[in-house]
Design an enzyme around this catalytic site. Structure first.
Site, PDB file in Angstrom:
ATOM      1  CG  ASP A 263      -2.046  -0.933   1.193  1.00  0.00           C
ATOM      2  OD1 ASP A 263      -2.053  -1.778   0.276  1.00  0.00           O
ATOM      3  OD2 ASP A 263      -2.918  -0.853   2.066  1.00  0.00           O
ATOM      4  CG  ASP A 264       0.092   3.963   2.197  1.00  0.00           C
ATOM      5  OD1 ASP A 264      -1.070   3.781   1.790  1.00  0.00           O
ATOM      6  OD2 ASP A 264       0.377   4.105   3.407  1.00  0.00           O
ATOM      7  CG  HIS A 314      -4.407   2.552  -0.772  1.00  0.00           C
ATOM      8  ND1 HIS A 314      -5.327   1.875  -0.003  1.00  0.00           N
ATOM      9  CD2 HIS A 314      -3.484   3.042   0.100  1.00  0.00           C
ATOM     10  CE1 HIS A 314      -4.971   1.952   1.270  1.00  0.00           C
ATOM     11  NE2 HIS A 314      -3.861   2.654   1.363  1.00  0.00           N
ATOM     12  CG  HIS A 318      -3.848   7.277   2.839  1.00  0.00           C
ATOM     13  ND1 HIS A 318      -4.249   7.244   4.149  1.00  0.00           N
ATOM     14  CD2 HIS A 318      -3.244   6.079   2.618  1.00  0.00           C
ATOM     15  CE1 HIS A 318      -3.903   6.101   4.703  1.00  0.00           C
ATOM     16  NE2 HIS A 318      -3.297   5.363   3.781  1.00  0.00           N
ATOM     17  CG  HIS A 408       2.222   0.105   4.290  1.00  0.00           C
ATOM     18  ND1 HIS A 408       1.984  -0.816   5.290  1.00  0.00           N
ATOM     19  CD2 HIS A 408       1.075   0.820   4.129  1.00  0.00           C
ATOM     20  CE1 HIS A 408       0.731  -0.667   5.722  1.00  0.00           C
ATOM     21  NE2 HIS A 408       0.167   0.310   5.038  1.00  0.00           N
TER      22      HIS A 408
END
Length: 442
Positions: A263-264, A314, A318, A408
């Protein structure tokens, strides 16, 4: 039927992990500023997020190579965070949320405007959005003022006032007296010069009723040109041809599979290291990307696709999607869908909401888009401990057949610990697949 059960199990376990995290002590994850030339030379993206029992935060603000500019940005962020903490009074069942997101506009080869949107929900019925503008010249590390790019004579200032009033005088909810007061000093307004013209932004309640939200004005370039000090030289973006993603391979029903997810990202340093490790172990993975990171580092996102991995959604910035309106949720998801489609030629099939936070509206939106809400069953907590050995232990102590592992690709400790994890999983007989491949199991 088994596929539906798998999704349900992943959702339940993933949400259980989320509630565990939310009740823990506040933990901050911060991305080191890299020395890397991305989409915007001289600008780097720093991401910081925090999860606590009473609130969540996500802050995405570019960094520069100039200490003076960074100090100004740091002071701004600190002020927003302190105000949020001071006003935080969520009622029972509510979670406060602070989201600072940045839109970047390039005026010429060295000048940028950063439009920073701050959404703060501290309790009560609604959150509030404010907008701040930072104009900077990265050739000398200075802030760009009105008289650096626009004429400063009385005629130019009156033209500006007249243009703004003309555009807003018939707009619903706008109060003319407040508008005139807000533009009394044009040089101190929140203005943005782009290749298409001059944009002016007003905060919620600044010139209109709250129902109007943030108010924006656009003055076309043909009207702005007579007041420019020099002609703009805005770089033109080059579009690369789409990368065809590999199709999902049929899986043996009795196979032992694990889906690694990140993620991210993409991150200009960490993501390439992770790609090298995945290639070494011939492992495909799923990368849940932030649109804001894709914008800053398109070449890294492209490399992920070229390496045969799955790109998934995603959100753009955020946010906690449960804090947004239906329109806000759709915008956050649609922007990333479009970015991934331009890159791969097809829209992503998976969506992972930040923090795993969801509600019925979010589930319905994702279902309507014919996508799958995809959480996880094993949380490496790499964002919390930042320790390669702890990540290894958490994954290996909890992994199971058809597991979805959350990591991540923005932490160096994750890239450092990944080879040991893959080596151990391979020895235990696991085959590495994308999350979409895993969901094909009947």
């Amino acid at each position: 039927m088994k596929r539906h059960m798998l999704v349900i199990v992943m959702l339940l376990i993933g949400m259980g992990t989320w509630y565990y995290i939310a009740g823990a002590a506040p933990t901050i994850k911060k991305v080191p500023t890299p020395s890397f030339t991305g989409q915007y030379p001289g600008l780097h993206l720093t991401v910081e997020s925090e999860q606590a029992k009473r609130y969540t935060t996500s802050i995405s603000v570019p960094r520069t190579d100039y200490e003076m500019l960074n100090e100004e940005l740091d002071a701004f962020i600190l002020e927003k965070k302190e105000a949020f903490q001071h006003n935080l009074t969520p009622s029972h069942g509510q979670t406060g949320h602070l989201n600072i997101q940045t839109d970047t506009y390039q005026t010429n080869q060295t000048e940028y405007t950063l439009v920073v949107h701050t959404y703060a929900f501290t309790g009560g019925a609604n959150g509030q959005t404010t907008v701040d503008v930072f104009r900077m010249n990265l050739s000398d590390g200075t802030f760009v003022e009105w008289d650096d790019v626009l004429r400063d004579d009385q005629h130019a200032l009156e033209w500006f006032k007249h243009s703004v009033i003309t555009q807003l005088q018939h707009q619903e909810y706008v109060f003319e007296d407040q508008l005139r007061e807000a533009i009394k000093h044009p040089k101190s307004t929140k203005w943005i010069l782009t290749s298409s013209g001059l944009d002016v932004i007003f905060d919620e309640y600044e010139v209109a009723a709250g129902a109007a939200g943030v108010v924006e004005v656009h003055i076309p370039m043909k009207e702005v040109e007579p007041f420019l000090l020099s002609e703009l030289d805005t770089p033109t973006a080059q579009e690369d041809s789409p990368i065809m993603s590999p199709s999902n391979k049929p899986l043996e029903p009795n196979g032992k599979y694990v889906a690694l997810t990140f993620d991210d990202g993409p991150h200009p340093i960490v993501t390439p290291h992770i790609l090298e490790t995945l290639e070494k172990y011939q492992a495909r993975a799923t990368f849940f990307m932030l649109g804001s990171q894709m914008e800053f580092y398109p070449d890294v996102a492209r490399q992920v696709a070229l390496s045969g991995h799955e790109l998934a959604n995603h959100t753009e910035h955020h946010p906690d999607l449960t804090q947004l309106s239906e329109k806000g949720v759709k915008e956050e998801l649609e922007q990333v869908d479009e970015r991934i489609e331009r890159l791969t030629g097809q829209r992503p099939s998976l969506v992972r909401p930040p923090y795993g936070a969801k509600n019925e509206m979010i589930e319905q939106i994702i279902q309507t888009k014919e996508q799958t809400l995809a959480l996880w069953t094993v949380d490496s907590l790499d964002w919390s401990h930042r320790n390669a050995d702890q990540m290894y232990r958490l994954i290996m102590d909890n992994v199971h057949p058809s597991a979805v592992v959350l990591m991540h690709d923005i932490h160096e400790s994750t890239a450092e610990g990944l080879p040991k994890v893959l080596d151990a999983l391979k020895r235990e007989g696991y085959t590495f697949v994308t999350m979409s491949e895993l969901l094909t199991l009947k």
